[in-house]
Design a protein around this motif. Structure first.
Motif, mmCIF file in Angstrom:
data_model
loop_
_atom_site.group_PDB
_atom_site.id
_atom_site.type_symbol
_atom_site.label_atom_id
_atom_site.label_comp_id
_atom_site.label_asym_id
_atom_site.label_seq_id
_atom_site.Cartn_x
_atom_site.Cartn_y
_atom_site.Cartn_z
ATOM 1 N N GLU A 1 -44.605 51.630 -27.859
ATOM 2 C CA GLU A 1 -44.001 50.309 -27.663
ATOM 3 C C GLU A 1 -44.428 49.646 -26.356
ATOM 4 O OE1 GLU A 1 -42.549 52.948 -28.939
ATOM 5 O OE2 GLU A 1 -41.221 52.382 -30.577
ATOM 6 N N VAL A 2 -44.467 50.438 -25.258
ATOM 7 C CA VAL A 2 -44.791 49.812 -23.956
ATOM 8 C C VAL A 2 -46.178 49.172 -23.958
ATOM 9 C CG1 VAL A 2 -43.277 51.031 -22.332
ATOM 10 C CG2 VAL A 2 -45.425 52.109 -23.055
ATOM 11 N N ARG A 3 -47.068 49.691 -24.791
ATOM 12 C CA ARG A 3 -48.412 49.099 -24.865
ATOM 13 C C ARG A 3 -48.364 47.677 -25.430
ATOM 14 N NH1 ARG A 3 -52.682 53.360 -24.335
ATOM 15 N NH2 ARG A 3 -51.525 54.922 -23.166
ATOM 16 N N LEU A 4 -47.235 47.381 -26.086
ATOM 17 C CA LEU A 4 -47.050 46.058 -26.687
ATOM 18 C C LEU A 4 -46.065 45.221 -25.875
ATOM 19 C CD1 LEU A 4 -46.585 47.530 -30.258
ATOM 20 C CD2 LEU A 4 -48.571 46.214 -29.524
ATOM 21 N N GLY A 5 -45.662 45.761 -24.728
ATOM 22 C CA GLY A 5 -44.678 45.046 -23.909
ATOM 23 C C GLY A 5 -43.260 45.212 -24.419
#
Ligand code: COA
Length: 260
Positions: A136-140
């Motif tokens: 998820e963090v890779r997508l903000g």
């Protein structure tokens, strides 16, 4: 209910539930969430179902939330946005809270909500080579609604590392950190899943449901706070028809009535 995103096969007390949106790698859109939640909830209420097996059609188990659908949510009101997020949270809770044991048959990839679904299941078997990730963090974004299932499962230290890096990792590591119970060669996946299902069918149906609730109740609680509950559970179960049948069967050197 006619199902578009989910396929169900029932036989010998086992409900096999397939995420069936292979063209989008079984990503969760609103319809998938609704159908899956309703299906799993319904099986939880049916005495004839003893075990639920969750798998994915096509090349992967589940690619997590549908990213196009997530993007479209920006146009929703805050209230509708919250309602959609709640529906997703309810899906994971339905698995976690089901009185039936839920077995995950994992292959290809389990990313984001797909990895969360694995964490919410009771037993999980992954094919070697399966890619996992809390991406998820890779997508903000953050792995929000899955975190209550993932963090207790893999522990705070691993959760910090994997949630913050968003890195992808393979089945062997997923097994090492406790996200899956076994990582096996792909050609053995179905046989190992069937073996786990056979184990579960040896267990008393009510006892399985009670054991699942027991773990949920005692995890992270002080012994003093749960002792009365644990005393009541064993007192109730050993005098129940199922408990009495299990004890009688052992003493009479035969299988209990529920065993196949
Ligand atoms: N949401 C929506 N669509 C998705 C999706 C997702 N999470 N994951 C895959 N798809 C779609 C792709 O857009 C593609 O659509 P197209 O054929 O219209 O272009 C199709 O599924 C196939 O994807 P592709 O990447 O070509 O398949 P693959 O088998 O090579 O790889 C994955 C599978 C799951 C490893 C890869 O699709 C992936 O990494 N997806 C993103 C997963 C993710 O980041 N999830 C986090 C959710 S918070």
């Amino acid at each position: 209910m006619k199902l578009e995103r989910v396929q169900v096969e029932i036989g010998r007390g086992i409900a096999r539930v397939w995420l069936n949106r292979p063209e989008a790698r079984n990503a969760f859109d609103g319809l998938m969430v609704t159908e899956l939640r309703r299906t799993l909830f319904d099986f939880g209420t049916q005495d004839s179902i003893r075990v639920v097996v969750l798998g994915g059609r096509g090349p992967v188990f589940c690619a997590g939330a549908d990213l196009a659908w997530m993007k479209a949510v920006a146009a929703f009101t805050r209230e509708d946005n919250l309602r959609e997020a709640q529906a997703m949270a309810d899906l994971f809770f339905t698995v976690y809270n089901s009185p039936k044991p839920v077995v995950a048959r994992v292959h290809g990839a389990a990313l984001g909500g797909g990895a969360g679904l694995v964490a919410a299941c009771d037993v999980s078997v992954a094919a070697l080579g399966t890619r996992f990730g809390f991406t998820e963090v890779r997508l903000g974004l953050v792995p929000a609604v899955i975190s209550p299932y993932v963090v207790p499962r893999i522990g705070e230290a691993c959760a910090r590392e994997l949630f913050l890096t968003g890195e992808r990792f393979e089945a062997v590591r997923a097994h090492e950190i406790g996200l899956v119970g076994a990582a096996v060669p792909e050609e053995d996946l179905d046989a190992v899943v069937e073996a786990r299902v056979s184990e579960l069918l040896q267990s008393g149906p009510r006892a399985v449901a009670e054991a699942k609730a027991l773990v949920r109740e005692v995890a992270w609680r002080r012994v003093e706070d749960v002792q009365r509950y644990t005393v009541e559970r064993i007192a109730d179960l050993r005098t129940s028809p199922e408990g009495q049948e299990g004890l009688r069967a052992f003493l009479e050197k035969r299988k209990p009535g529920w065993a196949p």
